[in-house]
Design an enzyme around this catalytic site. Sequence first.
Site, PDB file in Angstrom:
ATOM      1  N   LYS A  53      -9.806   0.322  -1.958  1.00 22.17           N
ATOM      2  CA  LYS A  53      -9.988  -0.045  -0.551  1.00 22.17           C
ATOM      3  C   LYS A  53     -11.385   0.348  -0.086  1.00 22.17           C
ATOM      4  O   LYS A  53     -11.842   1.474  -0.316  1.00 22.17           O
ATOM      5  CB  LYS A  53      -8.921   0.660   0.295  1.00 22.17           C
ATOM      6  N   GLU A  71       0.855  -1.188   0.000  1.00 20.84           N
ATOM      7  CA  GLU A  71       0.000   0.000   0.000  1.00 20.84           C
ATOM      8  C   GLU A  71       0.894   1.242   0.000  1.00 20.84           C
ATOM      9  O   GLU A  71       1.946   1.269   0.638  1.00 20.84           O
ATOM     10  CB  GLU A  71      -0.865  -0.020   1.267  1.00 20.84           C
ATOM     11  N   CYS A  83      -4.312  -3.428   4.124  1.00 16.37           N
ATOM     12  CA  CYS A  83      -3.885  -2.946   5.447  1.00 16.37           C
ATOM     13  C   CYS A  83      -4.976  -3.077   6.520  1.00 16.37           C
ATOM     14  O   CYS A  83      -5.224  -4.163   7.025  1.00 16.37           O
ATOM     15  CB  CYS A  83      -3.408  -1.498   5.310  1.00 16.37           C
TER      16      CYS A  83
END
Length: 536
Positions: free
Chosen positions: A353, A294, A405
């Site tokens: 995301k 990321e 994440c």
Amino acid sequence: MTVTATSVDESDRLHPRSARAPWSARLVRLVPAAVAALSGLLLYVSFPPRTLWWLALPAFAGFGWVLRGRGWKAALGLGYLFGLGFLLPLLVWTGVEVGPGPWLALVAAEALFVALVGVGVAAVSKLPAWPVWAAALWIAGEAARARVPFHGFPWGKIAFGQADGVFLPLAAVGGTPVLGFAVVLCGFGLQEAVRLAAEGRRTRTVRRPAAAVALLSVVLPVAGASAARTLVSDKAENGTVTVAVIQGNVPRSGLEFNAQRRAVLDYHARETERLAADVKAGRAPRPDVVLWPENSSDIDPFAYLDARMVIDQAAKAVGAPISVGSVVERDGELLNEQILWDPVKGPLQTYDKRQIQPFGEYLPLRSLLGAINENWTSMVRQDFSRGTEPGVFAVAGTRIGLATCYEAAFDWAVRDTVTHGAQMISVPSNNATFDRSEMTYQQLAMSRVRAVEHSRTVTVPVTSGVSAIIMPDGHITQRTGMFVPGHLVQKVPLRSSRTPATELGVLPEIALVLVAAGGLGWAIGAGVRARRVRAA
């Protein structure tokens, strides 16, 4: 004899019993509070980077001891102390960059959930089979924390502290709720067994039904975990794929913002070219796919030609598609995006995301915070938008699920990549903001639990570490250090079968919440009936 009598009289005169008793009584009253806080601290110590997973059992035994038979006010306070003892050290990393204010506010809010669970545990503590109801209440509290406020914050789920423990195979049975329930049940059962043993020595009698429940509360979770090991396998069901994980590292200081972003991109391209050199020299196998972390390119390669050229050159050098973590602006929206970049065709697929981080990627209550202090809104100048579709990249005949994440902490965000066909999972992350704190190890443990939960290989590419390759049984085969560049290359198994946890999804959690509600309803009803009897 006279001297002795005079000494006693003088002692009584100087230290009257009426003066001494209050101090001893106060100290006794402080014992439950101290035990609650220390039990919470013990629970924290059971979490990564330490491998002392078993300390969760005495932690919950102590929690159960202080709550048994308490009124709701005392239970609320003791539960809050337990929550503070656990969460204050566990979440200290949240204040690494921004100071203690957000850390303390987060802990104060999250500990309220634990306090309410404490009230529930105290209420059910006099019921038959109370460890079962109490453990279910803990999981109900975790379920609430994972959803509210601001879409939830599941950090600190008991399951995430068990990556090295004997209970881990239970993740494949019912996910993090069943794994966490087994641990908490075992801890409460241990406390009940000790209490009944002490009671038996005192009264020379054994309450067999209660003793049986206590014994089963300890034995069944361990036996269940042992039986669940048959669900854990590293066997390749759909062949293998050779993956490369790139950790480029980040500049530590001395550059302005845009230069920092360009340096991070250059570092990851450079490490990829080092991998290409190793492949050419025969020191490493050629990867089928390369995974960047990321934020490995916070410069939008769709908008800036120089960033596009750097990524394109790296992909051509290694001769394989690269999954690039970037920040992209599209149609006025800011997106945390993974881009699959082919060495010939360029960008092919994207994943945005979906579970974005409050106060990190978007600012809740922006207008209110700005009215209080306009400097607070500068923490997040523009809110990120949420993606809407699960991330599964099709590359080299392999389907790779993506959970970026923070998403690794959320059950649904990982599961639906598998239900959409993922044969392995990647968790690209950027932990550089949190320096060398325990955060990166806590997140790595989550990925290990997810590997077992869904029986998938999990790769963890991180900008600054710790990057890792995790087998479907949860063990780490390769890992990097922190704040060093490096790359990991390995042939990993691909799997398509689904575990019971994958198939059942949220159902085990719902079942445990219903058990908790049933126990709480029983306890409230019993209390009402008891008050009516006393009144009559």
